[in-house]
Design a protein around this motif. Structure first.
Motif, mmCIF file in Angstrom:
data_model
loop_
_atom_site.group_PDB
_atom_site.id
_atom_site.type_symbol
_atom_site.label_atom_id
_atom_site.label_comp_id
_atom_site.label_asym_id
_atom_site.label_seq_id
_atom_site.Cartn_x
_atom_site.Cartn_y
_atom_site.Cartn_z
ATOM 1 N N PRO A 104 3.031 -17.151 -8.294
ATOM 2 C CA PRO A 104 4.114 -17.566 -9.204
ATOM 3 C C PRO A 104 3.983 -16.991 -10.612
ATOM 4 O O PRO A 104 4.989 -16.673 -11.240
ATOM 5 C CB PRO A 104 4.005 -19.091 -9.229
ATOM 6 N N ALA A 105 2.764 -16.832 -11.108
ATOM 7 C CA ALA A 105 2.589 -16.271 -12.460
ATOM 8 C C ALA A 105 3.100 -14.844 -12.502
ATOM 9 O O ALA A 105 3.685 -14.409 -13.498
ATOM 10 C CB ALA A 105 1.128 -16.326 -12.869
ATOM 11 N N SER A 106 2.906 -14.115 -11.444
ATOM 12 C CA SER A 106 3.380 -12.734 -11.349
ATOM 13 C C SER A 106 4.905 -12.688 -11.352
ATOM 14 O O SER A 106 5.512 -11.854 -12.015
ATOM 15 C CB SER A 106 2.824 -12.105 -10.061
ATOM 16 N N VAL A 107 5.506 -13.596 -10.613
ATOM 17 C CA VAL A 107 6.971 -13.655 -10.556
ATOM 18 C C VAL A 107 7.531 -14.050 -11.918
ATOM 19 O O VAL A 107 8.531 -13.485 -12.374
ATOM 20 C CB VAL A 107 7.432 -14.647 -9.459
ATOM 21 N N ALA A 108 6.889 -14.994 -12.586
ATOM 22 C CA ALA A 108 7.344 -15.433 -13.903
ATOM 23 C C ALA A 108 7.264 -14.307 -14.928
ATOM 24 O O ALA A 108 8.152 -14.164 -15.777
ATOM 25 C CB ALA A 108 6.520 -16.631 -14.378
ATOM 26 N N ARG A 109 6.220 -13.478 -14.848
ATOM 27 C CA ARG A 109 6.083 -12.347 -15.766
ATOM 28 C C ARG A 109 7.044 -11.222 -15.420
ATOM 29 O O ARG A 109 7.425 -10.443 -16.273
ATOM 30 C CB ARG A 109 4.658 -11.789 -15.696
ATOM 31 N N GLY A 110 7.359 -11.066 -14.146
ATOM 32 C CA GLY A 110 8.219 -9.972 -13.712
ATOM 33 C C GLY A 110 7.439 -8.746 -13.270
ATOM 34 O O GLY A 110 8.014 -7.730 -12.913
ATOM 35 N N TYR A 111 6.127 -8.827 -13.281
ATOM 36 C CA TYR A 111 5.277 -7.731 -12.816
ATOM 37 C C TYR A 111 3.918 -8.303 -12.436
ATOM 38 O O TYR A 111 3.557 -9.414 -12.819
ATOM 39 C CB TYR A 111 5.106 -6.646 -13.884
ATOM 40 N N ALA A 112 3.172 -7.538 -11.669
ATOM 41 C CA ALA A 112 1.829 -7.948 -11.256
ATOM 42 C C ALA A 112 0.784 -7.158 -12.037
ATOM 43 O O ALA A 112 1.030 -6.029 -12.460
ATOM 44 C CB ALA A 112 1.645 -7.717 -9.761
ATOM 45 N N LEU A 113 -0.358 -7.751 -12.220
ATOM 46 C CA LEU A 113 -1.475 -7.098 -12.898
ATOM 47 C C LEU A 113 -2.398 -6.450 -11.864
ATOM 48 O O LEU A 113 -2.379 -6.801 -10.686
ATOM 49 C CB LEU A 113 -2.261 -8.120 -13.708
ATOM 50 N N ASP A 114 -3.223 -5.523 -12.317
ATOM 51 C CA ASP A 114 -4.191 -4.871 -11.426
ATOM 52 C C ASP A 114 -5.107 -5.902 -10.762
ATOM 53 O O ASP A 114 -5.469 -5.765 -9.599
ATOM 54 C CB ASP A 114 -5.039 -3.865 -12.192
ATOM 55 N N ASN A 115 -5.486 -6.920 -11.503
ATOM 56 C CA ASN A 115 -6.363 -7.953 -10.966
ATOM 57 C C ASN A 115 -5.716 -8.647 -9.756
ATOM 58 O O ASN A 115 -6.383 -8.928 -8.761
ATOM 59 C CB ASN A 115 -6.705 -8.966 -12.056
ATOM 60 N N GLU A 116 -4.427 -8.916 -9.860
ATOM 61 C CA GLU A 116 -3.715 -9.572 -8.759
ATOM 62 C C GLU A 116 -3.569 -8.643 -7.558
ATOM 63 O O GLU A 116 -3.703 -9.071 -6.405
ATOM 64 C CB GLU A 116 -2.343 -10.053 -9.248
ATOM 65 N N VAL A 117 -3.333 -7.368 -7.817
ATOM 66 C CA VAL A 117 -3.248 -6.390 -6.732
ATOM 67 C C VAL A 117 -4.611 -6.267 -6.055
ATOM 68 O O VAL A 117 -4.707 -6.208 -4.821
ATOM 69 C CB VAL A 117 -2.759 -5.023 -7.264
ATOM 70 N N ALA A 118 -5.675 -6.283 -6.845
ATOM 71 C CA ALA A 118 -7.022 -6.220 -6.283
ATOM 72 C C ALA A 118 -7.325 -7.457 -5.445
ATOM 73 O O ALA A 118 -8.033 -7.368 -4.438
ATOM 74 C CB ALA A 118 -8.050 -6.066 -7.395
ATOM 75 N N GLN A 119 -6.777 -8.612 -5.827
ATOM 76 C CA GLN A 119 -6.948 -9.820 -5.025
ATOM 77 C C GLN A 119 -6.350 -9.631 -3.637
ATOM 78 O O GLN A 119 -6.956 -10.027 -2.636
ATOM 79 C CB GLN A 119 -6.286 -11.024 -5.696
#
Length: 117
Positions: free
Chosen positions: A64-79
């Protein structure tokens, strides 16, 4: 009907380790996979120009944090890549990100760099 009674000492052990030790080992495995995937993502970015920058990833529906920001971070992609690495791909509900994480994890790293680590 007779139920076999197992001594408490055996039921608390799993392959010679207590459940607490097993959970700790699984947590350490997940953390190591995440760190390795972060490193691989940074190496992949050096090789493949088509990979998005740190804040250029599309949002991840599972986060949900990614959706709220409108983009994903490298850390989330690595997850997500770590979930693929630990064979828990089915926990990624978003089909596009499931495929994308599997593709990123499968990309070969051809960069041959020496490190002091």
């Amino acid at each position: 009907m007779t139920i076999n009674k197992v001594p408490m000492s055996l039921s608390r052990k799993l392959s010679g380790r207590s459940p607490v030790q097993v959970r700790r080992d699984l947590r350490l495995e997940a953390q190591a996979a995440h760190v390795a995937c972060r490193l691989k993502l940074s190496l992949l970015r050096a090789e493949y120009a088509h990979l998005p920058e740190e804040r250029g990833w599309p949002p991840i529906a599972d986060l949900p944090a990614s959706v709220a920001r409108g983009y994903a971070l490298d850390n989330e992609v690595a997850q997500l890549m770590a979930l693929v690495a630990t064979d828990r791909t089915r926990t990624i509900r978003d089909e596009l990100w499931r495929a994308r994480a599997a593709e990123l994890y499968a990309l070969p790293v051809a960069v041959r760099r020496r490190t002091t680590a």
